[in-house]
Design an enzyme around this catalytic site. Sequence first.
Site, PDB file in Angstrom:
ATOM      1  N   ASP A   1       0.820  -1.219   0.000  1.00  9.32           N
ATOM      2  CA  ASP A   1       0.000   0.000   0.000  1.00  9.32           C
ATOM      3  C   ASP A   1       0.859   1.276   0.000  1.00  9.32           C
ATOM      4  O   ASP A   1       0.353   2.372   0.197  1.00  9.32           O
ATOM      5  CB  ASP A   1      -0.953   0.012   1.205  1.00  9.32           C
ATOM      6  CG  ASP A   1      -0.230   0.027   2.552  1.00  9.32           C
ATOM      7  OD1 ASP A   1       1.033   0.035   2.578  1.00  9.32           O
ATOM      8  OD2 ASP A   1      -0.909   0.047   3.598  1.00  9.32           O
TER       9      ASP A   1
ATOM     10  N   GLU B   1       1.201   4.212   7.474  1.00  9.05           N
ATOM     11  CA  GLU B   1       0.173   3.792   6.523  1.00  9.05           C
ATOM     12  C   GLU B   1      -0.335   5.000   5.722  1.00  9.05           C
ATOM     13  O   GLU B   1      -0.075   6.150   6.101  1.00  9.05           O
ATOM     14  CB  GLU B   1      -0.987   3.145   7.298  1.00  9.05           C
ATOM     15  CG  GLU B   1      -0.598   1.871   8.058  1.00  9.05           C
ATOM     16  CD  GLU B   1      -0.350   0.656   7.155  1.00  9.05           C
ATOM     17  OE1 GLU B   1       0.070   0.823   5.994  1.00  9.05           O
ATOM     18  OE2 GLU B   1      -0.570  -0.470   7.637  1.00  9.05           O
TER      19      GLU B   1
ATOM     20  N   HIS C   1       3.374   1.973   2.138  1.00 10.29           N
ATOM     21  CA  HIS C   1       3.887   2.440   3.436  1.00 10.29           C
ATOM     22  C   HIS C   1       5.405   2.263   3.542  1.00 10.29           C
ATOM     23  O   HIS C   1       5.995   1.391   2.897  1.00 10.29           O
ATOM     24  CB  HIS C   1       3.164   1.778   4.624  1.00 10.29           C
ATOM     25  CG  HIS C   1       3.445   0.328   4.841  1.00 10.29           C
ATOM     26  ND1 HIS C   1       2.477  -0.578   5.204  1.00 10.29           N
ATOM     27  CD2 HIS C   1       4.594  -0.408   4.774  1.00 10.29           C
ATOM     28  CE1 HIS C   1       3.009  -1.772   5.355  1.00 10.29           C
ATOM     29  NE2 HIS C   1       4.297  -1.693   5.102  1.00 10.29           N
TER      30      HIS C   1
HETATM   31  C1  F6R Z   1       9.148  -3.354   8.454  1.00  4.63           C
HETATM   32  C2  F6R Z   1       8.700  -2.195   7.720  1.00  4.63           C
HETATM   33  C3  F6R Z   1       7.728  -2.312   6.597  1.00  4.63           C
HETATM   34  C4  F6R Z   1       8.153  -3.349   5.564  1.00  4.63           C
HETATM   35  C5  F6R Z   1       7.093  -3.487   4.482  1.00  4.63           C
HETATM   36  C6  F6R Z   1       7.473  -4.526   3.444  1.00  4.63           C
HETATM   37  O1  F6R Z   1      10.081  -2.998   9.446  1.00  4.63           O
HETATM   38  O2  F6R Z   1       9.122  -1.118   8.039  1.00  4.63           O
HETATM   39  O3  F6R Z   1       7.578  -1.067   5.971  1.00  4.63           O
HETATM   40  O4  F6R Z   1       9.379  -2.957   5.001  1.00  4.63           O
HETATM   41  O5  F6R Z   1       5.886  -3.830   5.062  1.00  4.63           O
HETATM   42  O6  F6R Z   1       7.478  -5.784   4.033  1.00  4.63           O
HETATM   43  P1  F6R Z   1       8.082  -7.061   3.269  1.00  4.63           P
HETATM   44  O7  F6R Z   1       9.528  -6.780   3.085  1.00  4.63           O
HETATM   45  O8  F6R Z   1       7.848  -8.206   4.191  1.00  4.63           O
HETATM   46  O9  F6R Z   1       7.350  -7.157   1.982  1.00  4.63           O
END
Ligand code: F6R
Length: 255
Positions: free
Chosen positions: A136, A143, A138
């Site tokens: 999304d 968010e 973030h």
């Molecule tokens: C986690 C974080 C999140 C992740 C994101 C992607 O510390 O800050 O922003 O980087 O949700 O997650 P993955 O890498 O599991 O797809």
Amino acid sequence: MEVIIQSTPEHAAHQAAVRIAQSIRRKPALVIGLATGSTPLRLYDELVRMNREEGLDLSQITTFNLDEYLGLPATHPASYRRFMQENFFGRTNINPQRTFVPDGMAADIPLHCREYEERIKAAGGIDIQVLGIGSDGHIGFNEPTSSLASRTRDKVLTEQTRRDNARFFQKPEDVPYVCLTMGIGTILDSRQCLLLAFGAHKAEAVAAAVEGPLTSMIPASALQLHADAKVYVDEAAAARLKLRDYYDYAVKHSP
Ligand code: F6R
């Protein structure tokens, strides 16, 4: 933003690791902001390998993680403190005293968040911030509609993020609704940002962050305001970028 497109996630993670390693060799007491999730795992493996095989000394670095789930103790299998211990800290000569992760069990959350910010300042600020990106858009757990000036605070996760992260929990309903996260303002204060994104499921978020309008609807687009943000992607995550050819050309001709 500088976009570095590599054929595979392994190549992209290696490039990012080389950049971090060079910075540590120049400044052994580097302050690094860290992310969890699937994306940085190859980067951590590569830094662990450099630590063990290439004499990359991590004993003086200080680390600050982006986020943690509210209500999960450090010992919980899905806590980000535990994730970092298993995937990075515990496999290196990092000094555990200099690893900071927001405490999801803190008694006074606003105070804890203010202290986290103070601790980052006292360490001299973050030199390099490692980031993943949510589907999304973030960064950290900021968010969509998060203030672009936000600081470390609690944040309610979207249903999409809870679904995306359910794979780390025994049951989908176990994913907490609330987290603690550095703010977008905190991230923008770092001297350099390295955002990593791999796979087709990230292509839309990457294109919106890099080429879309600056908007709190895509929190990662805030990196357009950062003077030194690099985006490491594999081919699949680069698939929706309109200026894809320009990014390769820019890397080739950059001085
Ligand atoms: C986690 C974080 C999140 C992740 C994101 C992607 O510390 O800050 O922003 O980087 O949700 O997650 P993955 O890498 O599991 O797809």
